[in-house]
Design a protein around this motif. Sequence first.
Motif, PDB file in Angstrom:
ATOM      1  N   UNK A 567       0.863  -1.375  -0.187  1.00  0.00           N
ATOM      2  CA  UNK A 567       0.281  -0.354  -0.081  1.00  0.00           C
ATOM      3  C   UNK A 567       0.901   0.979  -0.074  1.00  0.00           C
ATOM      4  N   UNK A 568       2.553   1.271  -0.159  1.00  0.00           N
ATOM      5  CA  UNK A 568       3.254   2.760  -0.058  1.00  0.00           C
ATOM      6  C   UNK A 568       3.949   1.970  -1.128  1.00  0.00           C
ATOM      7  N   UNK A 569       3.588   1.054  -2.131  1.00  0.00           N
ATOM      8  CA  UNK A 569       4.440   1.626  -3.329  1.00  0.00           C
ATOM      9  C   UNK A 569       5.282   1.706  -3.817  1.00  0.00           C
ATOM     10  N   UNK A 570       6.507   1.573  -4.897  1.00  0.00           N
ATOM     11  CA  UNK A 570       6.306   2.120  -6.342  1.00  0.00           C
ATOM     12  C   UNK A 570       6.024   1.363  -7.601  1.00  0.00           C
ATOM     13  N   UNK A 571       5.839   1.697  -7.608  1.00  0.00           N
ATOM     14  CA  UNK A 571       5.530   0.970  -9.186  1.00  0.00           C
ATOM     15  C   UNK A 571       6.468  -0.268  -9.237  1.00  0.00           C
ATOM     16  N   UNK A 572       5.948  -1.111  -9.608  1.00  0.00           N
ATOM     17  CA  UNK A 572       7.095  -2.803  -9.444  1.00  0.00           C
ATOM     18  C   UNK A 572       5.973  -3.492 -10.914  1.00  0.00           C
ATOM     19  N   UNK A 573       6.965  -4.674 -11.414  1.00  0.00           N
ATOM     20  CA  UNK A 573       5.604  -5.671 -11.985  1.00  0.00           C
ATOM     21  C   UNK A 573       5.768  -7.072 -10.579  1.00  0.00           C
ATOM     22  N   UNK A 574       5.060  -7.378 -10.893  1.00  0.00           N
ATOM     23  CA  UNK A 574       4.441  -8.478 -10.141  1.00  0.00           C
ATOM     24  C   UNK A 574       4.687  -9.434 -11.114  1.00  0.00           C
ATOM     25  N   UNK A 575       5.432 -11.045 -10.932  1.00  0.00           N
ATOM     26  CA  UNK A 575       5.061 -12.152 -11.123  1.00  0.00           C
ATOM     27  C   UNK A 575       4.754 -13.042 -10.120  1.00  0.00           C
ATOM     28  N   UNK A 576       4.826 -12.856  -8.650  1.00  0.00           N
ATOM     29  CA  UNK A 576       4.295 -13.675  -7.735  1.00  0.00           C
ATOM     30  C   UNK A 576       5.143 -14.531  -7.224  1.00  0.00           C
ATOM     31  N   UNK A 577       6.988 -15.025  -7.657  1.00  0.00           N
ATOM     32  CA  UNK A 577       7.301 -15.670  -8.259  1.00  0.00           C
ATOM     33  C   UNK A 577       8.185 -15.252  -6.874  1.00  0.00           C
ATOM     34  N   UNK A 578       9.328 -16.395  -6.436  1.00  0.00           N
ATOM     35  CA  UNK A 578      10.880 -15.852  -6.032  1.00  0.00           C
ATOM     36  C   UNK A 578      11.466 -15.121  -6.758  1.00  0.00           C
ATOM     37  N   UNK A 579      12.202 -13.865  -6.397  1.00  0.00           N
ATOM     38  CA  UNK A 579      13.455 -12.982  -7.383  1.00  0.00           C
ATOM     39  C   UNK A 579      14.296 -14.278  -6.879  1.00  0.00           C
ATOM     40  N   UNK A 580      15.388 -14.532  -7.854  1.00  0.00           N
ATOM     41  CA  UNK A 580      16.539 -15.056  -7.892  1.00  0.00           C
ATOM     42  C   UNK A 580      17.649 -14.627  -7.334  1.00  0.00           C
ATOM     43  N   UNK A 581      17.837 -13.620  -7.366  1.00  0.00           N
ATOM     44  CA  UNK A 581      18.721 -12.355  -6.505  1.00  0.00           C
ATOM     45  C   UNK A 581      17.723 -11.199  -5.669  1.00  0.00           C
ATOM     46  N   UNK A 582      18.260 -11.094  -4.496  1.00  0.00           N
ATOM     47  CA  UNK A 582      18.593  -9.536  -4.418  1.00  0.00           C
ATOM     48  C   UNK A 582      18.021  -8.248  -4.932  1.00  0.00           C
ATOM     49  N   UNK A 583      18.105  -7.490  -5.318  1.00  0.00           N
ATOM     50  CA  UNK A 583      18.144  -6.547  -5.750  1.00  0.00           C
ATOM     51  C   UNK A 583      19.809  -5.673  -5.610  1.00  0.00           C
ATOM     52  N   UNK A 584      20.545  -5.158  -6.411  1.00  0.00           N
ATOM     53  CA  UNK A 584      21.548  -4.695  -6.333  1.00  0.00           C
ATOM     54  C   UNK A 584      21.440  -3.225  -5.010  1.00  0.00           C
ATOM     55  N   UNK A 585      22.855  -3.930  -4.018  1.00  0.00           N
ATOM     56  CA  UNK A 585      23.028  -3.080  -2.569  1.00  0.00           C
ATOM     57  C   UNK A 585      23.823  -2.196  -3.012  1.00  0.00           C
ATOM     58  N   UNK A 607      13.038 -10.142 -12.775  1.00  0.00           N
ATOM     59  CA  UNK A 607      12.597 -11.168 -14.584  1.00  0.00           C
ATOM     60  C   UNK A 607      10.979 -10.846 -14.067  1.00  0.00           C
ATOM     61  N   UNK A 608      10.626  -9.853 -13.220  1.00  0.00           N
ATOM     62  CA  UNK A 608       8.997  -9.935 -12.707  1.00  0.00           C
ATOM     63  C   UNK A 608       8.827  -9.284 -14.336  1.00  0.00           C
ATOM     64  N   UNK A 609       8.936  -8.763 -14.741  1.00  0.00           N
ATOM     65  CA  UNK A 609       9.373  -8.099 -15.342  1.00  0.00           C
ATOM     66  C   UNK A 609       7.888  -8.241 -16.782  1.00  0.00           C
ATOM     67  N   UNK A 610       9.416  -9.879 -16.788  1.00  0.00           N
ATOM     68  CA  UNK A 610       8.434 -10.251 -18.199  1.00  0.00           C
ATOM     69  C   UNK A 610       7.026 -10.781 -18.466  1.00  0.00           C
ATOM     70  N   UNK A 611       6.001 -11.085 -17.056  1.00  0.00           N
ATOM     71  CA  UNK A 611       4.588 -11.126 -17.306  1.00  0.00           C
ATOM     72  C   UNK A 611       3.955 -10.008 -17.432  1.00  0.00           C
ATOM     73  N   UNK A 612       4.908  -8.298 -17.663  1.00  0.00           N
ATOM     74  CA  UNK A 612       3.857  -7.284 -18.272  1.00  0.00           C
ATOM     75  C   UNK A 612       2.678  -6.634 -17.162  1.00  0.00           C
ATOM     76  N   UNK A 613       2.813  -7.538 -15.517  1.00  0.00           N
ATOM     77  CA  UNK A 613       1.836  -7.255 -14.586  1.00  0.00           C
ATOM     78  C   UNK A 613       2.647  -6.016 -13.921  1.00  0.00           C
TER      79      UNK A 613
END
Length: 679
Positions: A567-585, A607-613
């Motif tokens: 509810x306090x989000x920036x734009x994101x893509x969602x595919x509901x699956x575990x991300x293979x790596x964390x974001x770059x720190x 990789x969530x971006x592939x789903x275009x959701x």
Amino acid sequence: MPTTMTPRSSLILCALSLAGLGNAFAAPTVTRLTPPSELFTSNRPDPVIARFLPGQRFDLQATLRPDAGKRFTEARFFIDGKPVAAPVALRDCASGCLKGVPEESAIATVRAVSVETAGRHQFSVVATQDDAQTVTARGDFMVVPFSAAMGPKVKNIIILLGDGMGAAQRTAARIVKGGYAQGKVIEPLAMDTFPATALVKTASLNSVVTDSAPGMTSYVSGNKNNNNEEGVFPDDTTDAFDNPRIEYLSEYLHRTQGKALGIVTTADVFDATPAGNAVHTSNRGAGTGIVDQFFDDRERTGLTVLMGGGRKWFLPASTPGSERAESNDYAFSATEAHTAEIVKRWGAAPGAKDKDRDLIRAFESAGYRYAATKTDLDASAGADRLLGLFAYSNMNVALDKIDGRRGAKRGLTGSVVDDYGLPDQPLLEEMTTRALDVLKKQKKGFVLMVEGASIDKQAHNMDTERWMLDTIEFDRAIKVAQDFARDNGYTLVIVTADHECSGAALIGGSMVTDATLRNLALAKGAANLRDKVVGVYEKAGFPHYRLAADGYPEATDIDYRLLVGYGANADRYEDWRTNATPLRDSQQPFVKKEPLKWYPANPAERADAIGEFLVTGQVPGESAVHTATDIPLSAFGPGALAFTGVIDNTDVFFKLAQAAVKGTTAPADANGSTKPRKR
Ligand SMILES: [Zn+2]
């Protein structure tokens, strides 16, 4: 002609003089008076803002604005009409050391005062200009009395702080770890077995939405700080280390009782939550100065255990991976009374701009065992003091540490922890166990703060599985602390958060298997990834995760998984699956090198971006943000029952101090843990 004026009357006279009535009516003003009060700010007596324990130290300060061409020659402070018996440093700051106020302003400061008498106190400043005009202003603060004890005095305090852990994060960990049968939890979280719970208001001094710096310090200083500030009130100078100070719980209990301090975190140890227990600065980013102050002031804070990431601040600047820099170090001038009085009155170290310092060696020379890996930590049994630095900056999260351990068992490499070059990092529960081994030797007791740091960091990244597993890791550390309290007695344990992060909400369960989910991502779009996946109400059912022998889920990409929205989000893509790596720190020193440079820089690169959701957000930037929502606090041990109701974050400090100084205010607690359990 000398005159005495309140800020309000001064303003009126200024306005009159601007209206052409002549400079004879110009007047100096007090533009800031510290500790902060509504009495000074709005002339209203309530609410009282600053509160202290009897004898707890704090600084008084005023920012003084002279008439054009004039300067101040003297300033005096009074508490309840009596002169404060300590030197006033009057700093003329015409050389660029001020921010946000006219450069002819002066700063008057008295360091390390305290008041024993309980109740409301008025304080004032009276400053004299070189034309003999005076200006005065008044504020107030409260000294909170100890209550009559009904129960025992607590020897040890353990504060477990789940950074960013709101009710949703707790509930998610319970569902994943505990499982449900017909609407009831099978195995509760450790924190859910604590007998008392309160709802905590988390606002900082300057915002309804706090960051971790004032979020932590409210619990251990009893006062509100501005965002980004730790153990200090705001001021008008550019120096991040000269702000008016407030004595921490660790300093107060070390000075008055000889208690030790332990700090354990999965973050870089310079981060706001760990630093907010022992370091005084208005800049939570001043890494070199923050870690130096941990060490330099160890005899004032009782620092005995310090564990987490952050090796980059401890290595001499010439060593690869070091980020020590003089630009974020601290050094107090011995000739400028404004800072020299911090050394004299507080007993603080003077500091030095020393980017080439070998701080690990300094800790070792002072008797601290150093551990760089879990193997080192395992070998540190018997240590009297302990420094653990298991990463260059923030440690890897539980999901990646567990993945690395499981892979290593099967002879595999190439996991995230291998990419970091740090395959042998301990889990928070292991760090907590060892911290308690070291601290329990302290005959006068201890204050231990344990932070589950990346619940927050991964919620910012909207990386659902990573914060879920970090909440489970945190709960396993809570279990360690709870068992210690049960076995050793006289230990008060609280579990809390500094604030909620991301507005996480458990919106339902997936209606499909993981294999179908992958296919729906390839089919793309909200019509597939939202409408065909998100099961709400009874369609959510009960997601069922299976735990492995190590206590963490066997897999997070299960069929019919738990789904989380933000509810306090920036734009994101969602595919509901575990991300293979964390974001770059970005805080890692080697982030621009292989292989970390290939990690996604933001949620849109995953990789969530592939789903275009695309889930559009309400906040600018790339990250989810902290929210102003209240957070739950749970307590265990003697004094636990004092933690109920809807309370302010600063109330927690006074309840902890009451238990440690006078005794608990409840005769016995539900779990009967006032005494060691017989074995
Ligand atoms: Zn945060």
